[in-house]
Structures are given as structure tokens and as C-alpha cells.
Scaffold this motif. Sequence first.
Motif, PDB file in Angstrom:
ATOM      1  N   ARG A 120       0.830  -1.205   0.000  1.00 23.99           N
ATOM      2  CA  ARG A 120       0.000   0.000   0.000  1.00 23.99           C
ATOM      3  C   ARG A 120       0.875   1.271   0.000  1.00 23.99           C
ATOM      4  O   ARG A 120       0.616   2.217  -0.728  1.00 23.99           O
ATOM      5  CB  ARG A 120      -0.909  -0.032   1.241  1.00 23.99           C
ATOM      6  CG  ARG A 120      -2.053   0.960   1.231  1.00 23.99           C
ATOM      7  CD  ARG A 120      -2.829   0.869   2.547  1.00 23.99           C
ATOM      8  NE  ARG A 120      -1.945   0.998   3.703  1.00 23.99           N
ATOM      9  CZ  ARG A 120      -1.994   0.217   4.795  1.00 23.99           C
ATOM     10  NH1 ARG A 120      -2.874  -0.742   4.892  1.00 23.99           N
ATOM     11  NH2 ARG A 120      -1.143   0.407   5.789  1.00 23.99           N
ATOM     12  N   ASP A 121       1.919   1.265   0.838  1.00 22.34           N
ATOM     13  CA  ASP A 121       2.805   2.445   0.927  1.00 22.34           C
ATOM     14  C   ASP A 121       3.610   2.627  -0.351  1.00 22.34           C
ATOM     15  O   ASP A 121       3.807   3.750  -0.831  1.00 22.34           O
ATOM     16  CB  ASP A 121       3.773   2.303   2.104  1.00 22.34           C
ATOM     17  CG  ASP A 121       3.043   2.245   3.444  1.00 22.34           C
ATOM     18  OD1 ASP A 121       1.878   2.691   3.489  1.00 22.34           O
ATOM     19  OD2 ASP A 121       3.636   1.755   4.417  1.00 22.34           O
ATOM     20  N   ALA A 124       1.287   3.832  -3.039  1.00 17.58           N
ATOM     21  CA  ALA A 124       0.907   5.228  -2.781  1.00 17.58           C
ATOM     22  C   ALA A 124       2.017   6.167  -3.251  1.00 17.58           C
ATOM     23  O   ALA A 124       1.747   7.210  -3.857  1.00 17.58           O
ATOM     24  CB  ALA A 124       0.616   5.438  -1.292  1.00 17.58           C
ATOM     25  N   ASP A 127       1.840   6.173  -7.039  1.00 16.11           N
ATOM     26  CA  ASP A 127       0.634   6.886  -7.486  1.00 16.11           C
ATOM     27  C   ASP A 127       0.830   8.404  -7.403  1.00 16.11           C
ATOM     28  O   ASP A 127       0.434   9.142  -8.297  1.00 16.11           O
ATOM     29  CB  ASP A 127      -0.582   6.504  -6.629  1.00 16.11           C
ATOM     30  CG  ASP A 127      -1.020   5.065  -6.876  1.00 16.11           C
ATOM     31  OD1 ASP A 127      -0.379   4.391  -7.719  1.00 16.11           O
ATOM     32  OD2 ASP A 127      -1.979   4.618  -6.224  1.00 16.11           O
ATOM     33  N   ARG A 128       1.426   8.840  -6.301  1.00 14.92           N
ATOM     34  CA  ARG A 128       1.623  10.272  -6.080  1.00 14.92           C
ATOM     35  C   ARG A 128       2.481  10.888  -7.183  1.00 14.92           C
ATOM     36  O   ARG A 128       2.371  12.061  -7.498  1.00 14.92           O
ATOM     37  CB  ARG A 128       2.299  10.486  -4.714  1.00 14.92           C
ATOM     38  CG  ARG A 128       1.954  11.792  -4.057  1.00 14.92           C
ATOM     39  CD  ARG A 128       2.711  11.964  -2.739  1.00 14.92           C
ATOM     40  NE  ARG A 128       2.587  10.816  -1.865  1.00 14.92           N
ATOM     41  CZ  ARG A 128       3.595  10.309  -1.133  1.00 14.92           C
ATOM     42  NH1 ARG A 128       4.784  10.849  -1.167  1.00 14.92           N
ATOM     43  NH2 ARG A 128       3.399   9.257  -0.369  1.00 14.92           N
TER      44      ARG A 128
END
Length: 232
Positions: A120-121, A124, A127-128
Amino acid sequence: EAMVTVSRVGKTYGRRDNKVAALDDVSVRFPGGRFTAVMGPSGSGKSTLLQCAAGIDRVDSGEVELAGTFLNKLSESALTKLRRDRIGFVFQAFNLVPSLTARQNVALPLMLAGRRPKRRDVDAALDRLGLADRRRHRPGEMSGGQQQRVAIARALVTRPQVLFADEPTGALDSRSSRQVMDLLRELVDQQRQTIVMVTHDPVAASFADEVLFLADGRIAGSLEAPTPELVA
Ligand code: ADP
Ligand code: ADP
């Protein structure tokens, strides 16, 4: 308030009759939540300043303080730990591991810091940087701009106090450069990320809050609210 304080730093390469003073009594403060660009002619000491401020290189004299920690007082192992936990570094040549996917490259610093990477991290962070559709790509399957954005995601995944970038747009075309600089600017504006970037590029420098000029290993001046015309 200063995130990084460089006080009266000297750094010399070589020895005897072959000495080069890369930094000569340099003092500068990099404020938290601000984006500082460092410019100056080739050989003026920009990379050396960045590497000393980031704890990659040791100073010969003077001090470097990162949010209360004096880097010159740390043992090698403590300095390595500080770099892994508190500093992110981005290079001109990306320096990704060619055999690893974007996800695996970004997970690497978490593993080195002894943290268990959570997908998830990692996702993320990708994605950012606009890389949601490049998670399984290897560096050779991505454009230069995409590779540099993976490198920035990798530098940020540990949530470092300072992101250092040495010529991050030096290998990119103007369109990719602009995209990378927009992202760095967003990190400062939206997350108060502290960034210190070396660049030759006046357009890249114009994204910073302040430009610091080096010449012959000394601070030669600074400029707030730079424009490409003013720093060229
Ligand atoms: P810049 O990033 O502004 O081009 P550098 O910090 O790379 O400048 O270099 C500053 C000076 O120190 C230059 O004269 C350079 O040749 C010298 N220098 C840098 N790194 C080394 C090194 N590892 N060994 C010897 N000299 C070096
Ligand atoms: P996928 O597993 O979806 O094929 P990748 O090819 O990017 O995605 O990943 C290859 C392997 O790397 C995965 O099988 C997994 O074991 C590991 N991996 C990828 N991302 C992570 C992550 N965020 N945390 C831990 N391991 C990961």
C-alpha cells in the motif's frame, strides 16, 4: 526555521601539491518546508555541498546540522542509519536497479531501513508521482521522465525530512523536466517537503523559492522568487 544548517564548512580533495578546495568556509541554512536551488559554474562545489549536507560526504572542517543532529559527530554506522531514515537523494542518472520493477525499486529503501515494505505504501508513493500504470515496469521499459519519477518515489517512500536532488532534470527533455519540476513544487506546496536541488537549468531553478549561487567553493549570492530570466 532551518532544517539543515551548514556552518563554516570546508572540504578539500586531493593532497600535497594537488589540493582542490571544493568548499571554502561555506555557511548556509536550508529552511524547512522550502525549496532551495543551488546554481553555479561547473566545479564551483555544488555537488560537494549537497553531498556534505546529505551526509554522503564528510566535511573537513565546520559543521552540518540536520534538525538538531550534528552529522560530523556521528559514527559511520549512525550516519548510514540517518541517511536511510531521514534523507532522500535523487541523482541525474536515476540510479535505479535495472533488474527490478518500479515497485521493487521503491520498496528497496524501506527494506534497507529495516522496515517491512507494505505494498500500500509503495503503491501510494508511485501513485503520487503519476506512475500507477508503471508499477510492474522495469527501468528499461520506461521513459527517462518516468524513471526519474520512480527515483523520486523511491527517495520519498521513507518520508525523509529533506529531499536532495543533484541535477534531477539533467538527463531529461524539456517536457519531462517540466513534469518533474511541477511534482517537486507540489511536494513543497502540499506537504511542506523540504527540498534542496542542484541545477544548471534556469527553468528548473525558477520552480524553487530561493536560488543560492556558488563560485569557487564559496557562496556568491542568493535570489528569492527566481525567474528563468533572472537566474540565466
Ligand atoms: P560542481 O558540482 O559545482 O560541478 P563539485 O562539487 O563537483 O562542483 O566539485 C568542486 C571541486 O572539487 C572541483 O574542482 C572538482 O574537480 C573537485 N572534486 C569534486 N569531487 C572530487 C573528487 N572526488 N576528487 C577530487 N576532486 C574532486
Ligand atoms: P506483482 O507481484 O503484482 O507481479 P511486481 O512484479 O512489481 O508485482 O512484484 C514482484 C514481487 O515483488 C512481488 O511478487 C512481491 O513479492 C514483491 N513486491 C512488490 N511490491 C511489493 C511491496 N510493496 N512490498 C513487498 N513486496 C513487494
